[in-house]
Scaffold this active site. Structure first.
Site, PDB file in Angstrom:
ATOM      1  CE  LYS A  92      -3.868   1.862   0.099  1.00 54.70           C
ATOM      2  NZ  LYS A  92      -3.314   3.467  -0.909  1.00 54.70           N
ATOM      3  CD  GLN A 113       3.188   4.654   2.002  1.00 56.55           C
ATOM      4  OE1 GLN A 113       3.873   5.231   1.489  1.00 56.55           O
ATOM      5  NE2 GLN A 113       2.097   5.093   3.277  1.00 56.55           N
ATOM      6  CE  LYS A 116       4.052   7.499   5.288  1.00 62.48           C
ATOM      7  NZ  LYS A 116       4.073   8.408   4.594  1.00 62.48           N
ATOM      8  CE  LYS A 128       5.151   7.568  -2.005  1.00 66.32           C
ATOM      9  NZ  LYS A 128       3.687   8.043  -1.347  1.00 66.32           N
ATOM     10  N   GLY A 167      -2.675   7.965  -4.074  1.00 63.29           N
ATOM     11  CA  GLY A 167      -1.865   9.816  -4.360  1.00 63.29           C
ATOM     12  C   GLY A 167      -1.060  10.172  -3.706  1.00 63.29           C
ATOM     13  CG  ASP A 168       3.742  11.080  -2.700  1.00 60.74           C
ATOM     14  OD1 ASP A 168       3.318  10.340  -1.676  1.00 60.74           O
ATOM     15  OD2 ASP A 168       4.574  11.477  -3.690  1.00 60.74           O
ATOM     16  CB  THR A 211      -2.609  13.980   4.440  1.00 60.51           C
ATOM     17  OG1 THR A 211      -2.527  12.306   3.370  1.00 60.51           O
ATOM     18  CG2 THR A 211      -0.576  13.583   4.896  1.00 60.51           C
ATOM     19  CG  ASN A 242      -4.460  16.234  -0.889  1.00 64.50           C
ATOM     20  OD1 ASN A 242      -3.639  15.628   0.478  1.00 64.50           O
ATOM     21  ND2 ASN A 242      -5.897  16.349  -0.618  1.00 64.50           N
ATOM     22  CB  SER A 379      -5.510   4.793   2.035  1.00 67.90           C
ATOM     23  OG  SER A 379      -5.215   6.078   1.170  1.00 67.90           O
TER      24      SER A 379
HETATM   25  P1  NDP Z   1       0.770  18.068  -4.247  1.00 62.94           P
HETATM   26  O1  NDP Z   1       1.175  17.313  -6.072  1.00 62.94           O
HETATM   27  O2  NDP Z   1      -0.589  18.648  -3.648  1.00 62.94           O
HETATM   28  O3  NDP Z   1       1.496  19.290  -3.701  1.00 62.94           O
HETATM   29  C1  NDP Z   1       3.044  19.196  -3.535  1.00 62.94           C
HETATM   30  C2  NDP Z   1       3.268  20.432  -3.032  1.00 62.94           C
HETATM   31  O4  NDP Z   1       4.770  21.203  -2.452  1.00 62.94           O
HETATM   32  C3  NDP Z   1       2.675  22.006  -4.350  1.00 62.94           C
HETATM   33  O5  NDP Z   1       2.522  22.949  -3.417  1.00 62.94           O
HETATM   34  C4  NDP Z   1       4.193  21.392  -4.551  1.00 62.94           C
HETATM   35  O6  NDP Z   1       4.837  22.942  -5.495  1.00 62.94           O
HETATM   36  C5  NDP Z   1       5.037  21.667  -3.394  1.00 62.94           C
HETATM   37  N1  NDP Z   1       6.603  20.533  -4.365  1.00 62.94           N
HETATM   38  C6  NDP Z   1       6.758  19.099  -4.983  1.00 62.94           C
HETATM   39  N2  NDP Z   1       7.849  19.730  -5.264  1.00 62.94           N
HETATM   40  C7  NDP Z   1       8.953  20.389  -4.605  1.00 62.94           C
HETATM   41  C8  NDP Z   1       9.926  20.602  -5.072  1.00 62.94           C
HETATM   42  N3  NDP Z   1      11.241  20.012  -5.242  1.00 62.94           N
HETATM   43  N4  NDP Z   1      10.795  21.530  -4.378  1.00 62.94           N
HETATM   44  C9  NDP Z   1       9.486  22.404  -3.464  1.00 62.94           C
HETATM   45  N5  NDP Z   1       8.117  22.745  -3.801  1.00 62.94           N
HETATM   46  C10 NDP Z   1       7.338  21.567  -4.371  1.00 62.94           C
HETATM   47  O7  NDP Z   1       1.294  17.178  -3.036  1.00 62.94           O
HETATM   48  P2  NDP Z   1       1.090  16.384  -1.556  1.00 62.94           P
HETATM   49  O8  NDP Z   1       0.308  17.793  -0.738  1.00 62.94           O
HETATM   50  O9  NDP Z   1       0.245  15.326  -1.956  1.00 62.94           O
HETATM   51  O10 NDP Z   1       2.372  15.779  -1.346  1.00 62.94           O
HETATM   52  C11 NDP Z   1       2.962  16.361   0.144  1.00 62.94           C
HETATM   53  C12 NDP Z   1       3.953  15.794   0.514  1.00 62.94           C
HETATM   54  O11 NDP Z   1       3.192  15.663   1.149  1.00 62.94           O
HETATM   55  C13 NDP Z   1       4.638  15.071  -0.389  1.00 62.94           C
HETATM   56  O12 NDP Z   1       6.151  14.980   0.115  1.00 62.94           O
HETATM   57  C14 NDP Z   1       3.877  13.290  -0.313  1.00 62.94           C
HETATM   58  O13 NDP Z   1       4.939  12.697  -0.542  1.00 62.94           O
HETATM   59  C15 NDP Z   1       3.894  13.634   1.287  1.00 62.94           C
HETATM   60  N6  NDP Z   1       2.540  12.539   1.982  1.00 62.94           N
HETATM   61  C16 NDP Z   1       1.434  12.490   1.206  1.00 62.94           C
HETATM   62  C17 NDP Z   1      -0.041  12.003   0.569  1.00 62.94           C
HETATM   63  C18 NDP Z   1      -0.940  12.309   0.480  1.00 62.94           C
HETATM   64  O14 NDP Z   1      -2.125  11.869   1.224  1.00 62.94           O
HETATM   65  N7  NDP Z   1      -1.451  12.605  -0.888  1.00 62.94           N
HETATM   66  C19 NDP Z   1       0.496  11.137   2.045  1.00 62.94           C
HETATM   67  C20 NDP Z   1       1.683  11.474   3.872  1.00 62.94           C
HETATM   68  C21 NDP Z   1       2.805  11.904   2.550  1.00 62.94           C
HETATM   69  P3  NDP Z   1       4.620  22.723  -7.183  1.00 62.94           P
HETATM   70  O15 NDP Z   1       2.818  23.014  -7.737  1.00 62.94           O
HETATM   71  O16 NDP Z   1       5.423  24.071  -8.200  1.00 62.94           O
HETATM   72  O17 NDP Z   1       5.686  21.661  -8.050  1.00 62.94           O
HETATM   73  O1  2IT Z   2       2.893   9.446   1.512  1.00 62.74           O
HETATM   74  C1  2IT Z   2       1.767   8.388   1.608  1.00 62.74           C
HETATM   75  O2  2IT Z   2       1.315   7.868   2.782  1.00 62.74           O
HETATM   76  C2  2IT Z   2       1.150   9.112   0.742  1.00 62.74           C
HETATM   77  N1  2IT Z   2       1.281   9.008  -0.595  1.00 62.74           N
HETATM   78  C3  2IT Z   2      -0.829   8.498   0.851  1.00 62.74           C
HETATM   79  C4  2IT Z   2      -0.237   6.107   0.507  1.00 62.74           C
HETATM   80  C5  2IT Z   2      -1.809   5.321   0.559  1.00 62.74           C
HETATM   81  O3  2IT Z   2      -1.700   5.026   0.090  1.00 62.74           O
HETATM   82  O4  2IT Z   2      -2.804   6.537   0.860  1.00 62.74           O
END
Ligand code: NDP
Ligand code: 2IT
Length: 447
Positions: A92, A113, A116, A128, A167-168, A211, A242, A379
């Site tokens: 997952k 993961q 976590k 992943k 997603g991520d 998240t 997100n 999830s």
């Molecule tokens: P999104 O794609 O929704 O948003 C990512 C954000 O981070 C955007 O604002 C993006 O800016 C910025 N970003 C991405 N790459 C970079 C970079 N290299 N330098 C600076 N800013 C950057 O992703 P999420 O919000 O889903 O994910 C954000 C973080 O949270 C990640 O590390 C992800 O692994 C983690 N995460 C996400 C989960 C989820 O459920 N979605 C669960 C647990 C962890 P820009 O638009 O300019 O790229």
């Molecule tokens: O980093 C993470 O934990 C995620 N991007 C969410 C993974 C999931 O299966 O919901």
């Protein structure tokens, strides 16, 4: 061999066999450095070669993703799925679409993961995937074409009881919709093979928020446990995707003032507190850039470059963008400015040096695998609802999410106490996450 010697011998081997994988090595170092006392207490884990097995993915899938862009040109990207560990349940973990994606990044994310997912208390293994595809500037049609080609290969490796992606970065509701539609078409299966689905075809209420909300629930529990709370605190949150958006929403609900957000181009500072409806419109509706915020809120400031966000004075910092976004220099500035709490919404946003600085300065530190587990926890709740063919209300899911985040905090804290590192939630979360996986692997023999 004692625990420390065992851990360093395995680390040496991992360095030798994965020489160019910096992110993966950092993630392994961070976890393994916490585990020596576990092997002193359970030497049978050493005999069973537990660490040697846990650092090696069960399976790594790399594939070609060809697609045709709107101008009729053939494009080729690389697809990845690393199925890291299935000891406690089906693989997952999310899919990341970003030009920086490579095997090291997917392996670091998959490795994190495992622990976590274990911390959530739910039966999910670690995996992943993703691609070096860049969704920025692509039309909806191009996104769909890419997702369909990606799924044309991925589908044979996944399934509701085998491997369940989500997603991520760069993968949200739109992408999950295209991926799911194509999986269903070519497999003839209507099953919960992906999470983060739309509400009309099996998605869970509160998954979008989970998240960010979970991060704030975890952090509030850590604060409460130390006689404090989010109320009236100044908070800096990086990212504007997100995780950042829903962390902002919940922190504001708890009475905090969130003053900054960013994207990869720059950051906004709004001393009056971020207006989240403006941010949501820019990012969720228009898919625009955070710089557009000052067009709607002229009293706010926009600065080029995202690292500057850590120079803003705050009580609580919630990095929610990407790995390595807080280095030692940024950590020092945060500490000089009096930061009290750092909790990680992103995966591995603080470098190992930055974490050392936080710990040396008694900053309350909520590590990613504990603090951002709310997304994958929800999830797993989506998987439960799919299996039952029932849906829970938003409130029912939210109550479960909050309970899970509070348990993660206390289980991590208690594991730290049990193994002689009172107050170190990083070590505690690594040990608590590891123990369940270790026990499952011990029970299942050498596989
Ligand atoms: P999104 O794609 O929704 O948003 C990512 C954000 O981070 C955007 O604002 C993006 O800016 C910025 N970003 C991405 N790459 C970079 C970079 N290299 N330098 C600076 N800013 C950057 O992703 P999420 O919000 O889903 O994910 C954000 C973080 O949270 C990640 O590390 C992800 O692994 C983690 N995460 C996400 C989960 C989820 O459920 N979605 C669960 C647990 C962890 P820009 O638009 O300019 O790229
Ligand atoms: O980093 C993470 O934990 C995620 N991007 C969410 C993974 C999931 O299966 O919901």
């Amino acid at each position: 061999m004692n625990g420390k010697e065992y851990v360093s011998s395995v680390l040496e081997k991992v360095k030798k066999t994965n020489p160019a994988e910096k992110e993966f090595l950092d993630a392994v170092i961070e976890v393994l450095n916490s585990l020596a006392p576990v092997f002193d207490k359970y030497p049978e884990f050493i005999k069973a070669g537990l660490l040697e097995r846990i650092v090696e993915p069960e399976r790594q899938i790399l594939f070609r993703v060809p697609w045709v862009d709107d101008n009729g040109n053939v494009q080729v990207n690389r697809g990845f799925r690393v199925q890291f560990n299935s000891a406690i349940g089906p693989y997952k973990g999310g899919l990341r679409f970003h030009p920086s994606v490579n095997l090291s990044i997917i392996k670091f994310l998959g490795f994190e993961q495992i622990f976590k997912n274990s911390l959530t208390g739910l039966p999910i293994g670690g995996g992943k995937g993703g691609s070096d595809f860049d969704p920025k500037g692509k039309s909806d049609n191009e996104i769909m074409k890419f997702c369909q080609s990606f799924m044309a290969e991925l589908y044979r490796h996944i399934g509701a009881d085998t491997d369940v992606p989500a997603g991520d970065i760069g993968v949200g509701g739109r992408e999950i919709g295209y991926l799911y539609g194509y999986y269903k078409k070519i497999s003839s299966l209507s099953e919960g093979v992906l999470t983060g689905k739309g509400l009309t075809y099996g998605g869970s209420l509160a998954r979008t928020e989970a998240t960010g909300y979970g991060l704030v629930y975890f952090t509030e529990e850590m604060l409460n446990d130390n006689g404090d709370s989010f109320k009236d605190k100044t908070v800096v949150i990086s990212g504007s995707g997100n995780v950042a958006i829903y962390a902002t929403q919940k922190a504001q609900e708890l009475g905090a003032k969130v003053v900054a957000l960013c994207d990869s181009n720059g950051y906004i500072y709004d001393a009056d507190g971020i207006k989240l409806d403006v941010v949501k419109d820019i990012k969720e509706v228009r898919r625009g850039r955070i710089s557009e915020y000052i067009n709607e809120v002229p009293t706010a400031e926009y600065h080029e470059g995202c690292r500057g966000i850590w120079t803003i004075k705050c009580d609580i910092a919630l990095p929610c963008a990407t790995q390595g976004e807080i280095d030692a220099d940024s950590a020092k500035i945060l500490v000089q400015n009096g930061v009290n709490v750092v909790a990680e919404g992103a995966n591995m946003p603080s470098t190992l040096d930055a974490i050392e600085i936080f710990q040396a300065n008694n900053v309350f530190f909520g590590p990613a695998k504990a603090a951002n587990a709310g997304g994958v926890a929800c999830s797993a709740l989506e998987m439960s609802q799919n299996s039952m063919r029932l849906s829970w209300t938003f409130e029912e899911v939210d109550v479960k999410l909050k309970d899970i985040m509070q348990n993660i905090y206390h289980n991590s804290k208690n594991a730290a106490i049990e193994f002689g590192c009172d107050g170190n939630i990083l070590v505690g979360s690594n040990i608590a996450g590891f123990m369940k996986v270790a026990e499952a692997m011990m029970a299942q023999g050498i596989v």
